[in-house]
Design an enzyme around this catalytic site. Sequence first.
Site, PDB file in Angstrom:
ATOM      1  N   ASP A   1      -7.882   3.136   4.294  1.00  0.00           N
ATOM      2  CA  ASP A   1      -8.497   1.858   4.630  1.00  0.00           C
ATOM      3  C   ASP A   1      -9.338   1.381   3.450  1.00  0.00           C
ATOM      4  O   ASP A   1     -10.021   2.177   2.812  1.00  0.00           O
ATOM      5  CB  ASP A   1      -9.363   1.988   5.883  1.00  0.00           C
ATOM      6  CG  ASP A   1      -9.420   0.657   6.598  1.00  0.00           C
ATOM      7  OD1 ASP A   1      -8.411   0.266   7.194  1.00  0.00           O
ATOM      8  OD2 ASP A   1     -10.467  -0.022   6.512  1.00  0.00           O
TER       9      ASP A   1
ATOM     10  N   LYS B   1       0.843  -1.191   0.000  1.00  0.00           N
ATOM     11  CA  LYS B   1       0.000   0.000   0.000  1.00  0.00           C
ATOM     12  C   LYS B   1       0.884   1.249   0.000  1.00  0.00           C
ATOM     13  O   LYS B   1       0.628   2.214  -0.708  1.00  0.00           O
ATOM     14  CB  LYS B   1      -0.911   0.010   1.243  1.00  0.00           C
ATOM     15  CG  LYS B   1      -2.102  -0.911   1.122  1.00  0.00           C
ATOM     16  CD  LYS B   1      -2.912  -1.038   2.416  1.00  0.00           C
ATOM     17  CE  LYS B   1      -3.446   0.271   2.948  1.00  0.00           C
ATOM     18  NZ  LYS B   1      -4.459   0.060   4.018  1.00  0.00           N
TER      19      LYS B   1
HETATM   20  P1  ITT Z   1      -3.043  -1.386   7.018  1.00  0.00           P
HETATM   21  O1  ITT Z   1      -1.869  -1.714   7.906  1.00  0.00           O
HETATM   22  O2  ITT Z   1      -2.848  -0.107   6.266  1.00  0.00           O
HETATM   23  O3  ITT Z   1      -4.381  -1.446   7.740  1.00  0.00           O
HETATM   24  P2  ITT Z   1      -4.092  -3.709   5.557  1.00  0.00           P
HETATM   25  O4  ITT Z   1      -3.346  -4.717   4.752  1.00  0.00           O
HETATM   26  O5  ITT Z   1      -4.801  -4.174   6.787  1.00  0.00           O
HETATM   27  O6  ITT Z   1      -3.053  -2.524   5.883  1.00  0.00           O
HETATM   28  P3  ITT Z   1      -6.630  -2.575   4.575  1.00  0.00           P
HETATM   29  O7  ITT Z   1      -7.188  -2.644   5.941  1.00  0.00           O
HETATM   30  O8  ITT Z   1      -6.724  -1.273   3.829  1.00  0.00           O
HETATM   31  O9  ITT Z   1      -5.077  -2.983   4.565  1.00  0.00           O
HETATM   32  O10 ITT Z   1      -7.277  -3.645   3.627  1.00  0.00           O
HETATM   33  C1  ITT Z   1      -7.889  -4.812   4.136  1.00  0.00           C
HETATM   34  C2  ITT Z   1      -7.596  -5.987   3.250  1.00  0.00           C
HETATM   35  O11 ITT Z   1      -8.327  -5.829   2.009  1.00  0.00           O
HETATM   36  C3  ITT Z   1      -6.154  -6.174   2.861  1.00  0.00           C
HETATM   37  O12 ITT Z   1      -5.439  -6.875   3.827  1.00  0.00           O
HETATM   38  C4  ITT Z   1      -6.290  -6.960   1.551  1.00  0.00           C
HETATM   39  O13 ITT Z   1      -6.475  -8.330   1.820  1.00  0.00           O
HETATM   40  C5  ITT Z   1      -7.567  -6.372   0.965  1.00  0.00           C
HETATM   41  N1  ITT Z   1      -7.220  -5.298   0.023  1.00  0.00           N
HETATM   42  C6  ITT Z   1      -7.341  -3.955   0.234  1.00  0.00           C
HETATM   43  N2  ITT Z   1      -6.875  -3.269  -0.816  1.00  0.00           N
HETATM   44  C7  ITT Z   1      -6.431  -4.182  -1.694  1.00  0.00           C
HETATM   45  C8  ITT Z   1      -5.815  -4.105  -2.958  1.00  0.00           C
HETATM   46  O14 ITT Z   1      -5.501  -2.946  -3.517  1.00  0.00           O
HETATM   47  N3  ITT Z   1      -5.508  -5.241  -3.572  1.00  0.00           N
HETATM   48  C9  ITT Z   1      -5.779  -6.430  -3.010  1.00  0.00           C
HETATM   49  N4  ITT Z   1      -6.343  -6.607  -1.834  1.00  0.00           N
HETATM   50  C10 ITT Z   1      -6.667  -5.485  -1.165  1.00  0.00           C
END
Ligand code: ITT
Length: 206
Positions: A83, A30
């Site tokens: 998020d 990200k």
């Molecule tokens: P943070 O530490 O920033 O919270 P995270 O991995 O938990 O990182 P999010 O809460 O934003 O990220 O996203 C939740 C989940 O949704 C993430 O772990 C992925 O499995 C999925 N996801 C979100 N955006 C994605 C993307 O661009 N491509 C693939 N999967 C995604």
Amino acid sequence: MSRKGSEESSGAKHTPSRQELLFVSDNIHKYEEVRAVARELGFDVQLMPGLKLEVQSDSIEEVSRKSAILAYLLVGRPLFVEDAGLYIQALRGFPGPYSSFVYRTIGIEGVLKLLEGASDRRACFKSVATVIYEPFIVVGHGEVCGFITDRPRGSRGFGFDPIFTPDGSEKTFGEMSLEEKNRFSHRAKSVYSALSRLKKMMEQSG
Ligand code: ITT
């Protein structure tokens, strides 16, 4: 570059540096995506891991806002949080705000199993970015819709990237370079929306 997204804002104090921003996240992928978008707008983004507190909510907007405010209370420097979640139509929007948990537990294979035999494979990624750069708080939204593939394709990106194909492409996110993914992605849209709005506000405030 044109990106869909919406913004809202509020604020009330003075600012330190004009261009440095921390990105609060434990997800390096990200970070790489948002850094590229931010760079286009003249922001220098550094990753700040270990600070994103677990906020439970049915709304990714609430998670984004609360996480940003809690992180800001701890570091007191300009920062943003983003998020996101995957909303699958045949599953009535599941896993949505629970995407992280679902990815860690049943994973891609589990999601494909839930969709076995489903003719409707439509899904959207949604994202909310919250930037705190005193005196401003700016929120940007982004969304990309497409469909869930029958099997994983590609090894790039992270999370559900190998099973999501955005409208307007034959490739999954897992088969795209970071630059290609950013041309479609929910995250690029929300971050571009929030940071371009912030930039305008900073220019107007002199
Ligand atoms: P943070 O530490 O920033 O919270 P995270 O991995 O938990 O990182 P999010 O809460 O934003 O990220 O996203 C939740 C989940 O949704 C993430 O772990 C992925 O499995 C999925 N996801 C979100 N955006 C994605 C993307 O661009 N491509 C693939 N999967 C995604």
